[in-house]
Design a protein around this motif. Structure first.
Motif, PDB file in Angstrom:
ATOM      1  N   VAL A 227     -24.960  13.274   1.850  1.00  0.00           N
ATOM      2  CA  VAL A 227     -24.048  12.745   0.839  1.00  0.00           C
ATOM      3  C   VAL A 227     -23.068  11.804   1.523  1.00  0.00           C
ATOM      4  CG1 VAL A 227     -24.250  14.725  -0.702  1.00  0.00           C
ATOM      5  CG2 VAL A 227     -22.520  14.741   1.101  1.00  0.00           C
ATOM      6  N   ASP A 228     -22.300  11.093   0.715  1.00  0.00           N
ATOM      7  CA  ASP A 228     -21.377  10.132   1.308  1.00  0.00           C
ATOM      8  C   ASP A 228     -20.103  10.776   1.822  1.00  0.00           C
ATOM      9  OD1 ASP A 228     -20.448  10.831  -1.132  1.00  0.00           O
ATOM     10  OD2 ASP A 228     -20.025   8.795  -1.841  1.00  0.00           O
ATOM     11  N   SER A 229     -19.719  11.937   1.258  1.00  0.00           N
ATOM     12  CA  SER A 229     -18.467  12.539   1.707  1.00  0.00           C
ATOM     13  C   SER A 229     -18.487  14.047   1.509  1.00  0.00           C
ATOM     14  CB  SER A 229     -17.270  11.946   0.946  1.00  0.00           C
ATOM     15  OG  SER A 229     -17.347  12.287  -0.426  1.00  0.00           O
ATOM     16  N   ILE A 230     -17.770  14.731   2.392  1.00  0.00           N
ATOM     17  CA  ILE A 230     -17.484  16.167   2.280  1.00  0.00           C
ATOM     18  C   ILE A 230     -15.972  16.302   2.402  1.00  0.00           C
ATOM     19  CG2 ILE A 230     -17.754  18.435   3.328  1.00  0.00           C
ATOM     20  CD1 ILE A 230     -20.288  17.517   2.040  1.00  0.00           C
ATOM     21  N   LEU A 231     -15.315  16.617   1.295  1.00  0.00           N
ATOM     22  CA  LEU A 231     -13.848  16.670   1.273  1.00  0.00           C
ATOM     23  C   LEU A 231     -13.304  18.082   1.255  1.00  0.00           C
ATOM     24  CD1 LEU A 231     -13.117  13.773  -1.251  1.00  0.00           C
ATOM     25  CD2 LEU A 231     -13.328  13.666   1.243  1.00  0.00           C
ATOM     26  N   ASP A 232     -14.169  19.077   1.046  1.00  0.00           N
ATOM     27  CA  ASP A 232     -13.709  20.461   1.011  1.00  0.00           C
ATOM     28  C   ASP A 232     -14.911  21.359   1.251  1.00  0.00           C
ATOM     29  OD1 ASP A 232     -11.386  22.376   0.230  1.00  0.00           O
ATOM     30  OD2 ASP A 232     -13.078  23.071  -0.965  1.00  0.00           O
ATOM     31  N   SER A 233     -14.639  22.617   1.588  1.00  0.00           N
ATOM     32  CA  SER A 233     -15.731  23.559   1.806  1.00  0.00           C
ATOM     33  C   SER A 233     -16.516  23.824   0.524  1.00  0.00           C
ATOM     34  CB  SER A 233     -15.170  24.881   2.350  1.00  0.00           C
ATOM     35  OG  SER A 233     -14.243  25.455   1.443  1.00  0.00           O
ATOM     36  N   GLY A 234     -15.903  23.555  -0.646  1.00  0.00           N
ATOM     37  CA  GLY A 234     -16.622  23.719  -1.896  1.00  0.00           C
ATOM     38  C   GLY A 234     -17.819  22.802  -2.008  1.00  0.00           C
ATOM     39  N   TYR A 235     -17.742  21.592  -1.412  1.00  0.00           N
ATOM     40  CA  TYR A 235     -18.890  20.686  -1.393  1.00  0.00           C
ATOM     41  C   TYR A 235     -20.052  21.335  -0.643  1.00  0.00           C
ATOM     42  CZ  TYR A 235     -15.910  16.709  -2.832  1.00  0.00           C
ATOM     43  OH  TYR A 235     -15.083  15.852  -3.508  1.00  0.00           O
ATOM     44  N   VAL A 236     -19.744  21.871   0.539  1.00  0.00           N
ATOM     45  CA  VAL A 236     -20.787  22.486   1.358  1.00  0.00           C
ATOM     46  C   VAL A 236     -21.362  23.706   0.652  1.00  0.00           C
ATOM     47  CG1 VAL A 236     -21.271  23.564   3.592  1.00  0.00           C
ATOM     48  CG2 VAL A 236     -19.672  21.643   3.456  1.00  0.00           C
ATOM     49  N   GLU A 237     -20.498  24.516   0.050  1.00  0.00           N
ATOM     50  CA  GLU A 237     -20.960  25.721  -0.641  1.00  0.00           C
ATOM     51  C   GLU A 237     -21.985  25.389  -1.716  1.00  0.00           C
ATOM     52  OE1 GLU A 237     -19.134  29.311  -3.458  1.00  0.00           O
ATOM     53  OE2 GLU A 237     -17.811  27.834  -2.514  1.00  0.00           O
ATOM     54  N   PHE A 248     -23.221  33.694 -10.554  1.00  0.00           N
ATOM     55  CA  PHE A 248     -22.759  34.541  -9.460  1.00  0.00           C
ATOM     56  C   PHE A 248     -22.768  33.763  -8.148  1.00  0.00           C
ATOM     57  CE2 PHE A 248     -24.101  37.560 -12.616  1.00  0.00           C
ATOM     58  CZ  PHE A 248     -23.135  38.551 -12.541  1.00  0.00           C
ATOM     59  N   PRO A 249     -21.677  33.810  -7.401  1.00  0.00           N
ATOM     60  CA  PRO A 249     -21.641  33.120  -6.106  1.00  0.00           C
ATOM     61  C   PRO A 249     -22.476  33.860  -5.066  1.00  0.00           C
ATOM     62  CG  PRO A 249     -19.606  34.338  -6.450  1.00  0.00           C
ATOM     63  CD  PRO A 249     -20.403  34.486  -7.716  1.00  0.00           C
ATOM     64  N   THR A 250     -23.276  33.138  -4.334  1.00  0.00           N
ATOM     65  CA  THR A 250     -24.051  33.724  -3.237  1.00  0.00           C
ATOM     66  C   THR A 250     -23.488  33.327  -1.875  1.00  0.00           C
ATOM     67  OG1 THR A 250     -25.614  31.870  -3.319  1.00  0.00           O
ATOM     68  CG2 THR A 250     -26.163  33.827  -4.603  1.00  0.00           C
ATOM     69  N   ILE A 251     -22.342  32.683  -1.876  1.00  0.00           N
ATOM     70  CA  ILE A 251     -21.614  32.356  -0.648  1.00  0.00           C
ATOM     71  C   ILE A 251     -20.155  32.752  -0.871  1.00  0.00           C
ATOM     72  CG2 ILE A 251     -20.842  30.530   0.916  1.00  0.00           C
ATOM     73  CD1 ILE A 251     -23.371  29.009   0.253  1.00  0.00           C
ATOM     74  N   GLU A 252     -19.602  33.484   0.049  1.00  0.00           N
ATOM     75  CA  GLU A 252     -18.223  33.952  -0.065  1.00  0.00           C
ATOM     76  C   GLU A 252     -17.302  33.029   0.715  1.00  0.00           C
ATOM     77  OE1 GLU A 252     -15.759  38.181   0.500  1.00  0.00           O
ATOM     78  OE2 GLU A 252     -17.711  37.871   1.443  1.00  0.00           O
ATOM     79  N   TYR A 253     -16.084  32.877   0.232  1.00  0.00           N
ATOM     80  CA  TYR A 253     -15.105  32.103   1.002  1.00  0.00           C
ATOM     81  C   TYR A 253     -13.847  32.936   1.207  1.00  0.00           C
ATOM     82  CZ  TYR A 253     -12.814  31.022  -3.498  1.00  0.00           C
ATOM     83  OH  TYR A 253     -12.193  31.109  -4.716  1.00  0.00           O
ATOM     84  N   THR A 254     -13.138  32.611   2.270  1.00  0.00           N
ATOM     85  CA  THR A 254     -11.919  33.327   2.617  1.00  0.00           C
ATOM     86  C   THR A 254     -10.922  32.354   3.209  1.00  0.00           C
ATOM     87  OG1 THR A 254     -10.978  35.127   3.943  1.00  0.00           O
ATOM     88  CG2 THR A 254     -12.812  33.931   4.899  1.00  0.00           C
ATOM     89  N   GLU A 255      -9.639  32.638   3.042  1.00  0.00           N
ATOM     90  CA  GLU A 255      -8.605  31.827   3.673  1.00  0.00           C
ATOM     91  C   GLU A 255      -7.873  32.614   4.760  1.00  0.00           C
ATOM     92  OE1 GLU A 255      -5.653  30.654   0.873  1.00  0.00           O
ATOM     93  OE2 GLU A 255      -5.181  32.688   0.246  1.00  0.00           O
ATOM     94  N   ARG A 256      -8.462  33.730   5.176  1.00  0.00           N
ATOM     95  CA  ARG A 256      -7.843  34.587   6.184  1.00  0.00           C
ATOM     96  C   ARG A 256      -8.657  34.553   7.476  1.00  0.00           C
ATOM     97  NH1 ARG A 256      -4.194  38.371   4.344  1.00  0.00           N
ATOM     98  NH2 ARG A 256      -4.658  39.577   6.216  1.00  0.00           N
TER      99      ARG A 256
END
Length: 523
Positions: A227-237, A248-256
């Motif tokens: 893709v042309d840009s990745i601006l946040d981990s949500g793009y990768v997810e 249902f999400p099959t990838i978990e995210y955390t800020e800790r």
């Protein structure tokens, strides 16, 4: 602070991205830069034309002409002066690139041999030194980006435990992880994603614990991103998700950072994206979204009670409005007579059936919750709470909804707040609506049919090859002890089998603490 020293930048066989198997890069121009400094200067300047924040500075050192290129809004001026300009003025010998490297004082140095690599380094905030007669340029880390400091976690707040949260700086985030995992077995692999953004992405895992197949699968999926840009981990997810059409999400995210460190010790892989305060965790299973970091910071007896309460309220948040609609509309015989008379009296005069009444209140409650998030923090919470009270009272007085429905919706909202993961909470907030519609059409049979469809869908999902409902389906007895409950640490000697770790042993034989075992002091 972890610095990007010598990270890989190259060319994948399918697209111009970093290949995991080619850490040093093999991009265009790998044979070397043009030794003619004027030609190289003109080539780079044409690429950065109309970029007023990019500066070129000519230098003269040891009889050689050269120039430095950087983006002045990203570099530290004093650091550049001390690390580059002052050493170059005193340099007497520059026969090879090594002579120049030894004279410079930057904490991070690397060589690049293509114009593409120079442009990437400049875009990241580094300074690039090009000298006449050399076919390689020197990249110096003098970035001094002003960003957020480490703050408290907002999505995963805890009463007891670390209070640090990730920031938008990749280097700072990796430093927070390294503070907790100091072993060289903790591996960090870089790659650049996005043809325009060139966003750095770091893969974090513990060698000897994680299943190699999970790391390889993650690398392959990241390499396929074009893709042309990745601006946040949500793009990768979204681009590496197993089931992008599933709610249902099959990838978990955390800020800790402590959460990522703990999950890496369990055998999971972390993905940290530059510019994002949220790291991804894979594989992600359904039970992971109902666990809180605080479960392991408090005493196991308290954590056990809270986790059981969380599981109970999780299903209440999904089924309570639909069950109320089904009982009131089709199955009045299941309600005690006294309670039924009270509910019927409260619903008398309401012009809508129970299902429409429930949908109106749920949509209103979700709108108030969303408004509370978007409004300024100082007034958002007050507006959402006061708005719910005022609108609920006004709706009851106007005869639009019954008081019992207001109570049901309020209990449902409170129950949804007990879910620690925001993304799975959103999923069940959305699933409440088809549940209520099925209950309004078919009663309890509609709820049972919906639950069967939901369960079939859940057991069909996978996250990086691991069944989504593990350890419930398929059943793994050893892992159930840390699913619905939280056993004491001396019982958790093995890592979860569901992650298929290389080293399943978490700790040696930990004896159960017993009082009065220490020898008494004879004095």
């Amino acid at each position: 602070m972890v610095r990007r020293n010598g990270e890989g930048r190259g060319k994948n066989r399918k697209n111009k991205q970093v290949s995991w198997s080619d850490p040093q890069g093999s991009g265009e121009g790998a044979a070397g830069l043009s030794p003619e400094i004027d030609q190289l200067y003109q080539q780079i300047q044409e690429m950065w034309t109309k970029c007023d924040d990019v500066q070129f500075r000519w230098v003269q050192t040891a009889g050689r002409r050269g120039f430095i290129v950087w983006i002045y809004t990203l570099i530290g001026k004093e650091l550049a002066q001390e690390s580059i300009l002052e050493p170059l003025t005193t340099l007497e010998k520059a026969e090879t690139v090594t002579d120049v490297q030894q004279a410079l004082r930057s904490p991070s140095l690397r060589l690049v041999s293509s114009v593409e690599e120079i442009n990437i380094a400049v875009g990241e905030g580094a300074a690039v030194l090009c000298l006449d007669g050399f076919t390689q340029a020197i990249v110096l880390d003098v970035m001094q980006f002003q960003g957020r400091s480490v703050e408290r976690s907002t999505l995963e707040a805890v009463v007891r435990g670390p209070q640090e949260a990730f920031t938008e700086s990749l280097e700072m985030n990796l430093g927070l992880i390294r503070r907790r995992l100091k072993s060289p077995r903790v591996k960090v692999e870089y790659m650049a994603l996005g043809r325009v953004s060139k966003t750095m992405v770091a893969l974090v895992y513990i060698q000897g614990i994680v299943k190699p197949g999970h790391v390889k699968e993650c690398q392959e999926r990241l390499n396929r991103i074009d893709v042309d840009s990745i601006l946040d981990s949500g793009y990768v997810e979204e681009l590496i998700d197993d089931a992008p059409l599933s709610p249902f999400p099959t990838i978990e995210y955390t800020e800790r950072p402590d959460r990522l460190a703990a999950e890496a010790l369990q055998g999971r892989v972390g993905i940290v994206v530059d510019g994002s305060p949220n790291a991804l965790l894979i594989p992600a299973l359904f039970v992971n979204f109902l666990q809180s970091p605080e479960d392991y910071f408090e005493r196991y007896s308290m954590a056990l009670a809270v986790r059981l309460l969380r599981h109970m309220y999780f299903w209440i948040a999904l089924l309570l409005p639909a069950t109320y609609v089904a009982l009131l509309s089709y199955h009045q015989e299941m309600i005690p007579t006294t309670l039924l008379m009270t509910l019927t009296a409260s619903h008398e005069g309401v012009p809508f059936p129970a299902v429409v009444e429930a949908l109106i209140m749920e949509v209103t409650f979700e709108a108030l919750r969303e408004a509370g998030i978007r409004l300024p923090k100082a007034v958002g919470q007050s507006v959402s709470i006061v708005g719910a009270l005022v609108i609920g009272e006004a709706a009851v007085n106007a005869g639009i909804v019954s008081p019992a429905m207001v109570i049901i919706v309020a209990l449902t909202g409170i129950a949804s707040f007990t879910v620690p993961s925001y993304n799975i909470a959103i999923t069940f907030r959305l699933l409440r609506f088809p549940m209520m519609i099925m209950a309004g059409l078919f009663g309890l049979y509609g709820i049972i049919i919906s639950l069967l469809i939901l369960w079939i869908h859940l057991v069909s999902l996978r996250s990086f090859g691991v069944p989504y409902m593990t350890p419930i389906a398929p059943l793994v007895w050893e892992d159930l002890k840390d699913t619905f409950s939280r056993p004491p640490w001396w019982y958790m000697k093995k890592r979860p089998k569901m992650y298929e770790t290389v080293d399943p042993t978490r700790s040696a034989d930990i004896p159960r603490p017993l009082p009065g075992t220490a020898e008494e002091d004879p004095l």
